[in-house]
Design a protein around this motif. Sequence first.
Motif, short mmCIF file in Angstrom:
data_model
loop_
_atom_site.label_atom_id
_atom_site.label_comp_id
_atom_site.label_asym_id
_atom_site.label_seq_id
_atom_site.Cartn_x
_atom_site.Cartn_y
_atom_site.Cartn_z
N VAL B 130 -21.14 -82.90 19.03
CA VAL B 130 -21.72 -81.61 19.45
C VAL B 130 -23.24 -81.74 19.30
O VAL B 130 -23.71 -82.55 18.50
N PRO B 131 -24.00 -80.92 20.05
CA PRO B 131 -25.46 -81.05 19.99
C PRO B 131 -26.04 -80.82 18.59
O PRO B 131 -27.05 -81.40 18.21
N LEU B 132 -25.38 -79.95 17.81
CA LEU B 132 -25.82 -79.68 16.44
C LEU B 132 -24.59 -79.64 15.55
O LEU B 132 -23.52 -79.23 16.00
N PRO B 133 -24.73 -80.02 14.29
CA PRO B 133 -23.57 -79.88 13.40
C PRO B 133 -23.22 -78.40 13.21
O PRO B 133 -24.11 -77.55 13.22
N VAL B 134 -21.93 -78.13 13.05
CA VAL B 134 -21.49 -76.76 12.79
C VAL B 134 -21.04 -76.69 11.34
O VAL B 134 -20.26 -77.52 10.88
N TRP B 135 -21.58 -75.71 10.60
CA TRP B 135 -21.28 -75.55 9.17
C TRP B 135 -20.43 -74.33 8.96
O TRP B 135 -20.63 -73.29 9.61
N ARG B 136 -19.49 -74.45 8.02
CA ARG B 136 -18.60 -73.33 7.73
C ARG B 136 -18.74 -72.93 6.27
O ARG B 136 -18.69 -73.78 5.38
N CYS B 137 -18.91 -71.62 6.04
CA CYS B 137 -18.93 -71.11 4.67
C CYS B 137 -17.49 -71.08 4.17
O CYS B 137 -16.63 -70.43 4.76
N ARG B 138 -17.23 -71.78 3.07
CA ARG B 138 -15.86 -71.87 2.57
C ARG B 138 -15.40 -70.59 1.91
O ARG B 138 -14.22 -70.40 1.65
N VAL B 139 -16.34 -69.70 1.60
CA VAL B 139 -15.96 -68.44 0.96
C VAL B 139 -15.53 -67.41 2.01
O VAL B 139 -14.49 -66.78 1.87
N CYS B 140 -16.34 -67.26 3.08
CA CYS B 140 -16.03 -66.18 4.03
C CYS B 140 -15.74 -66.65 5.44
O CYS B 140 -15.35 -65.85 6.29
N GLY B 141 -15.96 -67.95 5.72
CA GLY B 141 -15.61 -68.46 7.04
C GLY B 141 -16.73 -68.38 8.07
O GLY B 141 -16.55 -68.80 9.22
N ARG B 146 -26.52 -75.67 13.13
CA ARG B 146 -27.90 -76.02 12.79
C ARG B 146 -27.89 -77.33 12.01
O ARG B 146 -26.84 -77.77 11.58
N GLU B 147 -29.09 -77.93 11.85
CA GLU B 147 -29.13 -79.24 11.21
C GLU B 147 -28.54 -79.22 9.80
O GLU B 147 -27.81 -80.13 9.41
N THR B 148 -28.87 -78.19 9.02
CA THR B 148 -28.35 -78.09 7.65
C THR B 148 -27.82 -76.67 7.43
O THR B 148 -28.24 -75.75 8.13
N PRO B 149 -26.94 -76.48 6.46
CA PRO B 149 -26.47 -75.11 6.20
C PRO B 149 -27.61 -74.23 5.69
O PRO B 149 -28.59 -74.75 5.14
N PRO B 150 -27.51 -72.90 5.85
CA PRO B 150 -28.55 -72.02 5.31
C PRO B 150 -28.55 -72.05 3.78
O PRO B 150 -27.56 -72.44 3.17
N LEU B 151 -29.66 -71.64 3.17
CA LEU B 151 -29.75 -71.62 1.71
C LEU B 151 -28.68 -70.73 1.10
O LEU B 151 -28.06 -71.08 0.11
N VAL B 152 -28.52 -69.55 1.70
CA VAL B 152 -27.40 -68.68 1.28
C VAL B 152 -26.70 -68.18 2.53
O VAL B 152 -27.33 -68.01 3.57
N CYS B 153 -25.41 -67.96 2.40
CA CYS B 153 -24.65 -67.45 3.53
C CYS B 153 -25.15 -66.05 3.88
O CYS B 153 -25.19 -65.18 3.00
N LYS B 160 -25.78 -72.55 -0.55
CA LYS B 160 -25.74 -73.64 0.43
C LYS B 160 -24.62 -74.65 0.18
O LYS B 160 -23.98 -75.13 1.11
N ASP B 161 -24.39 -74.97 -1.09
CA ASP B 161 -23.38 -76.01 -1.37
C ASP B 161 -21.94 -75.53 -1.19
O ASP B 161 -21.01 -76.30 -1.40
N ARG B 162 -21.76 -74.27 -0.79
CA ARG B 162 -20.41 -73.79 -0.51
C ARG B 162 -20.04 -74.02 0.96
O ARG B 162 -18.95 -73.65 1.39
N PHE B 163 -20.98 -74.59 1.74
CA PHE B 163 -20.71 -74.85 3.15
C PHE B 163 -20.09 -76.23 3.33
O PHE B 163 -20.39 -77.17 2.59
N GLU B 164 -19.22 -76.34 4.34
CA GLU B 164 -18.67 -77.65 4.69
C GLU B 164 -18.97 -77.92 6.15
O GLU B 164 -19.13 -76.99 6.95
N ARG B 165 -19.03 -79.17 6.50
CA ARG B 165 -19.20 -79.55 7.90
C ARG B 165 -17.91 -79.21 8.64
O ARG B 165 -16.84 -79.64 8.25
N PHE B 166 -18.05 -78.41 9.69
CA PHE B 166 -16.85 -77.95 10.41
C PHE B 166 -16.65 -78.76 11.69
O PHE B 166 -15.54 -79.09 12.08
N MET B 167 -17.77 -79.05 12.36
CA MET B 167 -17.73 -79.86 13.59
C MET B 167 -18.96 -80.73 13.62
O MET B 167 -20.00 -80.33 13.13
#
Lengths: 93, 167
Positions: B130-141, B146-153, B160-167
């Motif tokens: 995909v053109p950019l990685p997709v990040w998923r918040c493991r707490v709320c979905g 974007r290149e990196t997950p946001p600092l806070v959901c 930030k560390d609660r995000f996982e790479r989704f795509m």
Amino acid sequence: MVQMVRVNGRNRGDIRLYALSTCGWCAKTKELLNSLGVEYSYVFVDLLPKKELEDTLLEVEKFNPAGSFPTLVINGSRVIVGFRETEIREALR
Amino acid sequence: MSGDEIPRELIEEKVSALRKDAESGGYFLNPDAGFVWQLARGLCINEKRYGYPSCPCRLAVGRREEDRDIICPCDYRDPDLEEFGACYCALYVSPSVAQGKTAPLPVPERRPTRSERVSVATRAGRTIDVPLPVWRCRVCGYLCARETPPLVCPVCKASKDRFERFM
Ligand code: SF4
């Protein structure tokens, strides 16, 4: 085997409670045992020093592979995981 | 154990913060105020002990990378609310439990066992082009590309560390 705290009461066999000091369901289980007036031993696993904590967790996992709390072990064979009030009452009647 | 004593005011602050966050996020706390107080105390103790408020009803190892999934609110809250009407600790409950219409069911542990967690951690993530990685918040979905997950959901305020790479 880890040192447990003994609570005196009616002898209904060897009752061991593995609990966490911070957990609401563990507190409820302990209260239930107290109100039933049975003799039991308990340990707050989260308060143990590192080595004993690890050994005790392995012991818990033998009875309850999830390694979750509270884990109640009766006579080394019957295992009740979680605050299952009816089950605990029946087992200790 | 000594050292675990938490001043009353701190616990009360924690309860208010939990209540406020729950309300703004559309969640409900257990109607049993004493029970909530006890769990808030547990969260304060864990925060002091480990440096983050890990779940009061689970044993933390004290290393954030390994305890990340059980930092409150844990990764398992929403599916447990959905299925059992309460989170594992019953700090959070479904609307109908909050209103006293139904009782929460006992919640079995959803978190994988220690050995399962090791194998999950070492499994390679699935990525597709995909053109950019997709990040998923493991707490709320929440999902974002974007290149990196946001600092806070932006939705649930998880770090930030609660995000996982989704795509
Ligand atoms: S089970 Fe409930 S109290 Fe425990 S971490 Fe999850 S959301 Fe928080």
